[in-house]
Design a protein around this motif. Sequence first.
Motif, short mmCIF file in Angstrom:
data_model
loop_
_atom_site.label_atom_id
_atom_site.label_comp_id
_atom_site.label_asym_id
_atom_site.label_seq_id
_atom_site.Cartn_x
_atom_site.Cartn_y
_atom_site.Cartn_z
N LEU A 1 0.83 -1.20 0.00
CA LEU A 1 0.00 0.00 0.00
C LEU A 1 0.87 1.25 0.00
O LEU A 1 0.59 2.21 -0.74
CB LEU A 1 -0.93 -0.01 1.22
CG LEU A 1 -2.00 1.08 1.29
CD1 LEU A 1 -3.18 0.61 2.14
CD2 LEU A 1 -1.45 2.38 1.89
N LEU A 2 1.91 1.26 0.83
CA LEU A 2 2.79 2.42 0.89
C LEU A 2 3.42 2.68 -0.48
O LEU A 2 3.49 3.82 -0.94
CB LEU A 2 3.87 2.21 1.94
CG LEU A 2 4.89 3.35 2.09
CD1 LEU A 2 4.20 4.63 2.57
CD2 LEU A 2 6.00 2.98 3.07
N LYS A 3 3.86 1.61 -1.12
CA LYS A 3 4.46 1.79 -2.46
C LYS A 3 3.41 2.22 -3.48
O LYS A 3 3.71 2.98 -4.40
CB LYS A 3 5.13 0.48 -2.88
CG LYS A 3 6.36 0.13 -2.05
CD LYS A 3 7.07 -1.09 -2.57
CE LYS A 3 6.28 -2.35 -2.33
NZ LYS A 3 7.03 -3.58 -2.71
N ASP A 4 2.19 1.72 -3.31
CA ASP A 4 1.12 2.04 -4.27
C ASP A 4 0.67 3.49 -4.20
O ASP A 4 0.00 3.98 -5.11
CB ASP A 4 -0.08 1.12 -4.05
CG ASP A 4 0.17 -0.29 -4.53
OD1 ASP A 4 1.11 -0.49 -5.32
OD2 ASP A 4 -0.58 -1.21 -4.12
N THR A 5 1.03 4.20 -3.11
CA THR A 5 0.67 5.62 -3.05
C THR A 5 1.28 6.40 -4.22
O THR A 5 0.77 7.44 -4.61
CB THR A 5 1.13 6.26 -1.72
OG1 THR A 5 2.55 6.08 -1.58
CG2 THR A 5 0.42 5.64 -0.54
N SER A 6 2.37 5.87 -4.76
CA SER A 6 3.03 6.55 -5.88
C SER A 6 2.12 6.60 -7.11
O SER A 6 2.29 7.48 -7.97
CB SER A 6 4.35 5.86 -6.23
OG SER A 6 4.13 4.52 -6.63
N LEU A 7 1.16 5.67 -7.20
CA LEU A 7 0.24 5.68 -8.34
C LEU A 7 -0.69 6.88 -8.31
O LEU A 7 -1.26 7.25 -9.33
CB LEU A 7 -0.58 4.39 -8.36
CG LEU A 7 0.18 3.08 -8.65
CD1 LEU A 7 -0.75 1.89 -8.54
CD2 LEU A 7 0.80 3.15 -10.04
N ALA A 8 -0.84 7.48 -7.13
CA ALA A 8 -1.72 8.65 -7.01
C ALA A 8 -1.16 9.86 -7.74
O ALA A 8 -1.82 10.89 -7.81
CB ALA A 8 -1.96 8.99 -5.55
#
Length: 216
Positions: free
Chosen positions: A156-163
């Motif tokens: 989830l932390l890494k996926d914040t970059s998709l924002a």
Amino acid sequence: MDIAGAFSYHNLIFIMKGFGITLWVAFVAIVLSFVLGSITGTLRYMRIPVVSHILGVLVEFIRNLPLLLILFFTYFAMPDVGLKLGVMSSAIVGLAVFEAAMISEIVRSGLSSIPKGQVEAARSSGLTYTQTVWHIVLPQGLRRMVPPIVSQFISLLKDTSLAIVISLPELMHNSKIVIAQDFNYTLPILAFVAVLYFAVNYALSLTARRLENKWG
């Protein structure tokens, strides 16, 4: 490569502001997804007629969608139905819904891994099914869920970059703006970003190992 220019005071402040937003969005999404995913997973495990089936369909539907699509939906499509969210709220909702579906499956699987004999023994001793789940199944299941749940939080932390696609001013977004000033900043800035992500995710991994050893 211009290391001195890349790490000027203003650039560092700008990047760290983005990092702060990344951590905040991840923290709120983690809390929401854990609560929602735990409730959903437990209800699915209890096999409540109709409710469990509907939740199962929703979870499987969300799990098989790209997170990017969910972020686009929360920010660009929801206003069409009268619900307009800000950039940060859209990112949090999108991440929380997606991760809740993942955690729901982890919780359901973790609870299902508890031997049925323990459930039957608890029922025969006079506990209701709900009491059995709360006092017998959940405490044991949660211990087994720690590693996969923490791994999901790391994702989830890494996926914040998709924002970045909805212009959330998080770490990657602000780093991209700094790099755009001078492409000689590319290597040092990306290396710095990698160190920041690694530091937080490695700390989460160590926490998971300690909990696993403590409860093991």
